[in-house]
Design a protein around this motif. Structure first.
Motif, mmCIF file in Angstrom:
data_model
loop_
_atom_site.group_PDB
_atom_site.id
_atom_site.type_symbol
_atom_site.label_atom_id
_atom_site.label_comp_id
_atom_site.label_asym_id
_atom_site.label_seq_id
_atom_site.Cartn_x
_atom_site.Cartn_y
_atom_site.Cartn_z
ATOM 1 N N GLN A 1 33.066 33.843 49.139
ATOM 2 C CA GLN A 1 34.226 34.185 48.313
ATOM 3 C C GLN A 1 34.255 35.658 47.907
ATOM 4 O OE1 GLN A 1 32.216 31.516 47.701
ATOM 5 N NE2 GLN A 1 33.546 29.784 48.132
ATOM 6 N N PRO A 2 33.135 36.253 47.479
ATOM 7 C CA PRO A 2 33.195 37.672 47.095
ATOM 8 C C PRO A 2 33.683 38.580 48.220
ATOM 9 C CG PRO A 2 31.201 36.679 46.230
ATOM 10 C CD PRO A 2 31.819 35.668 47.171
ATOM 11 N N ALA A 3 33.250 38.334 49.449
ATOM 12 C CA ALA A 3 33.677 39.170 50.572
ATOM 13 C C ALA A 3 35.168 38.997 50.848
ATOM 14 C CB ALA A 3 32.858 38.834 51.820
ATOM 15 N N VAL A 4 35.690 37.802 50.653
ATOM 16 C CA VAL A 4 37.127 37.566 50.841
ATOM 17 C C VAL A 4 37.920 38.346 49.796
ATOM 18 C CG1 VAL A 4 38.964 35.837 50.659
ATOM 19 C CG2 VAL A 4 36.881 35.322 51.959
ATOM 20 N N VAL A 5 37.539 38.232 48.548
ATOM 21 C CA VAL A 5 38.274 38.879 47.461
ATOM 22 C C VAL A 5 38.117 40.398 47.521
ATOM 23 C CG1 VAL A 5 38.651 38.941 44.956
ATOM 24 C CG2 VAL A 5 38.146 36.773 46.086
ATOM 25 N N ASN A 6 37.100 40.880 48.240
ATOM 26 C CA ASN A 6 36.992 42.324 48.478
ATOM 27 C C ASN A 6 38.259 42.871 49.123
ATOM 28 O OD1 ASN A 6 34.471 42.714 47.379
ATOM 29 N ND2 ASN A 6 33.403 42.780 49.351
ATOM 30 N N GLY A 7 38.979 42.047 49.869
ATOM 31 C CA GLY A 7 40.235 42.504 50.461
ATOM 32 C C GLY A 7 41.174 43.041 49.406
ATOM 33 N N ALA A 8 41.324 42.309 48.311
ATOM 34 C CA ALA A 8 42.180 42.754 47.207
ATOM 35 C C ALA A 8 41.541 43.929 46.483
ATOM 36 C CB ALA A 8 42.433 41.604 46.234
ATOM 37 N N SER A 9 40.273 43.806 46.139
ATOM 38 C CA SER A 9 39.596 44.859 45.383
ATOM 39 C C SER A 9 39.633 46.192 46.109
ATOM 40 C CB SER A 9 38.139 44.468 45.123
ATOM 41 O OG SER A 9 38.079 43.363 44.239
ATOM 42 N N GLU A 10 39.361 46.170 47.395
ATOM 43 C CA GLU A 10 39.348 47.409 48.161
ATOM 44 C C GLU A 10 40.749 48.002 48.286
ATOM 45 O OE1 GLU A 10 37.170 46.479 51.741
ATOM 46 O OE2 GLU A 10 35.337 46.120 50.590
ATOM 47 N N LEU A 11 41.774 47.148 48.390
ATOM 48 C CA LEU A 11 43.136 47.680 48.440
ATOM 49 C C LEU A 11 43.472 48.408 47.145
ATOM 50 C CD1 LEU A 11 46.222 46.734 50.115
ATOM 51 C CD2 LEU A 11 46.413 46.779 47.633
ATOM 52 N N PHE A 12 43.107 47.835 46.002
ATOM 53 C CA PHE A 12 43.384 48.510 44.730
ATOM 54 C C PHE A 12 42.681 49.863 44.671
ATOM 55 C CE2 PHE A 12 43.971 44.007 43.143
ATOM 56 C CZ PHE A 12 45.352 44.074 43.195
ATOM 57 N N GLY A 13 41.450 49.929 45.157
ATOM 58 C CA GLY A 13 40.737 51.198 45.188
ATOM 59 C C GLY A 13 41.382 52.199 46.125
ATOM 60 N N GLU A 14 41.804 51.743 47.296
ATOM 61 C CA GLU A 14 42.449 52.637 48.262
ATOM 62 C C GLU A 14 43.755 53.205 47.711
ATOM 63 O OE1 GLU A 14 42.976 50.129 51.672
ATOM 64 O OE2 GLU A 14 40.821 49.887 51.951
ATOM 65 N N LYS B 1 41.472 54.440 39.251
ATOM 66 C CA LYS B 1 42.264 53.516 38.431
ATOM 67 C C LYS B 1 42.241 52.100 39.002
ATOM 68 C CE LYS B 1 45.536 57.021 36.873
ATOM 69 N NZ LYS B 1 46.963 57.381 36.802
ATOM 70 N N GLY B 2 41.828 51.948 40.234
ATOM 71 C CA GLY B 2 41.770 50.636 40.870
ATOM 72 C C GLY B 2 40.437 49.934 40.714
ATOM 73 N N GLN B 3 39.449 50.605 40.081
ATOM 74 C CA GLN B 3 38.137 49.991 39.857
ATOM 75 C C GLN B 3 38.241 49.008 38.695
ATOM 76 O OE1 GLN B 3 35.724 50.645 42.149
ATOM 77 N NE2 GLN B 3 37.452 51.750 43.044
ATOM 78 N N HIS B 4 37.674 47.821 38.833
ATOM 79 C CA HIS B 4 37.957 46.742 37.892
ATOM 80 C C HIS B 4 36.787 45.771 37.764
ATOM 81 C CE1 HIS B 4 39.203 45.697 41.999
ATOM 82 N NE2 HIS B 4 38.575 44.566 41.727
ATOM 83 N N ALA B 5 36.870 44.946 36.735
ATOM 84 C CA ALA B 5 36.001 43.771 36.626
ATOM 85 C C ALA B 5 36.626 42.690 37.505
ATOM 86 C CB ALA B 5 35.929 43.307 35.180
ATOM 87 N N ARG B 6 35.825 41.677 37.911
ATOM 88 C CA ARG B 6 36.364 40.718 38.859
ATOM 89 C C ARG B 6 35.641 39.389 38.818
ATOM 90 N NH1 ARG B 6 35.855 41.641 45.212
ATOM 91 N NH2 ARG B 6 34.055 40.294 44.978
ATOM 92 N N SER B 7 36.375 38.345 39.162
ATOM 93 C CA SER B 7 35.803 37.035 39.447
ATOM 94 C C SER B 7 36.305 36.603 40.817
ATOM 95 C CB SER B 7 36.237 35.997 38.407
ATOM 96 O OG SER B 7 35.801 36.366 37.126
ATOM 97 N N ALA B 8 35.426 35.988 41.607
ATOM 98 C CA ALA B 8 35.791 35.438 42.913
ATOM 99 C C ALA B 8 35.330 33.987 42.918
ATOM 100 C CB ALA B 8 35.138 36.225 44.043
ATOM 101 N N VAL B 9 36.290 33.074 42.936
ATOM 102 C CA VAL B 9 35.999 31.666 42.695
ATOM 103 C C VAL B 9 36.395 30.825 43.900
ATOM 104 C CG1 VAL B 9 36.477 29.733 41.141
ATOM 105 C CG2 VAL B 9 36.474 32.070 40.249
ATOM 106 N N GLY B 10 35.513 29.947 44.325
ATOM 107 C CA GLY B 10 35.838 28.988 45.368
ATOM 108 C C GLY B 10 36.449 27.745 44.748
ATOM 109 N N VAL B 11 37.536 27.273 45.343
ATOM 110 C CA VAL B 11 38.232 26.084 44.843
ATOM 111 C C VAL B 11 38.514 25.135 45.997
ATOM 112 C CG1 VAL B 11 39.268 27.323 42.893
ATOM 113 C CG2 VAL B 11 40.523 27.149 45.049
ATOM 114 N N ALA B 12 38.815 23.885 45.652
ATOM 115 C CA ALA B 12 39.068 22.860 46.667
ATOM 116 C C ALA B 12 40.414 23.052 47.348
ATOM 117 C CB ALA B 12 38.991 21.475 46.030
#
Length: 155
Positions: free
Chosen positions: A108-121, A126-137
C-alpha cells in the motif's frame, strides 16, 4: 487556470480535470477556516472509472501507483473548486490513501506514493505532507485506489 501551479502542471504534462461530481450525498471539498478537506477521490477520468479490482490481483501495483496519481489530480481539482486558485495552497498537510487490496498484498505505501510524489512534483516543498496508506477490502465502484487530502491555505 493560471499561475505557478498551473504552469508547473502544464510543464509536467498534466491537465487538471474538472472536479468529479459527487457519487452520493457529500461535497467534493469543503473549506473550514484556512483548510480545505477533500472527499475521497477515485481514479475517474472523463466521468469514467479508469480501472476496477483489487491491487495485487486484477490490478498491478504499478498500475495502482498511476491510478493514485489520477486521484491526486482529482483532489487538486476538488481544492481548486473551493478556492479558485491553487497558488493559494500553503501546503498539503495530510494525504490519506486507501488501496483495495488482495488478501496477501502489502505494498500500500508504494501505491500511495503515486499521489505523494505527484504533490511533490507539482507543489515542491508545499507538497510534502503527513500520510496514511491503508489497505481495505473494497472501495466504492470497486475502485482500486482512493485518495483524500487536507490542504492549508495562505492567509
Amino acid at each position: 487556470m493560471s499561475g505557478a501551479v498551473a504552469a508547473r502542471l502544464a510543464e509536467l504534462g498534466h491537465t487538471l480535470p474538472d472536479v468529479v461530481p459527487p457519487l452520493a450525498a457529500y461535497q467534493p471539498a469543503v473549506r473550514s477556516g484556512a483548510y480545505v478537506f477533500t472527499s475521497g477521490q477515485l481514479p475517474i477520468v472523463d466521468g469514467k472509472l479508469v480501472a476496477t479490482g483489487k491491487v495485487g490481483a486484477e490490478v498491478s501495483a504499478e498500475e495502482a501507483y498511476d491510478l493514485a496519481r489520477v486521484c491526486a489530480l482529482n483532489a487538486l481539482a476538488a481544492v481548486r473548486s473551493v478556492v479558485g486558485d491553487l497558488d493559494r495552497i500553503a501546503r498539503v498537510v495530510k494525504v490519506v490513501g486507501f488501496v483495495a487490496s488482495a488478501p496477501d498484498f502489502t505494498g500500500q505505501p508504494a501505491v500511495v506514493n503515486g499521489a505523494s510524489e505527484l504533490f511533490g512534483e507539482v507543489l515542491g516543498d508545499k507538497g510534502q505532507h503527513a500520510r496514511s496508506a491503508v489497505g481495505v477490502a473494497v472501495l466504492p465502484l470497486d475502485a482500486p485506489v482512493e485518495v483524500e487530502i487536507q490542504v492549508e491555505l495562505l492567509p
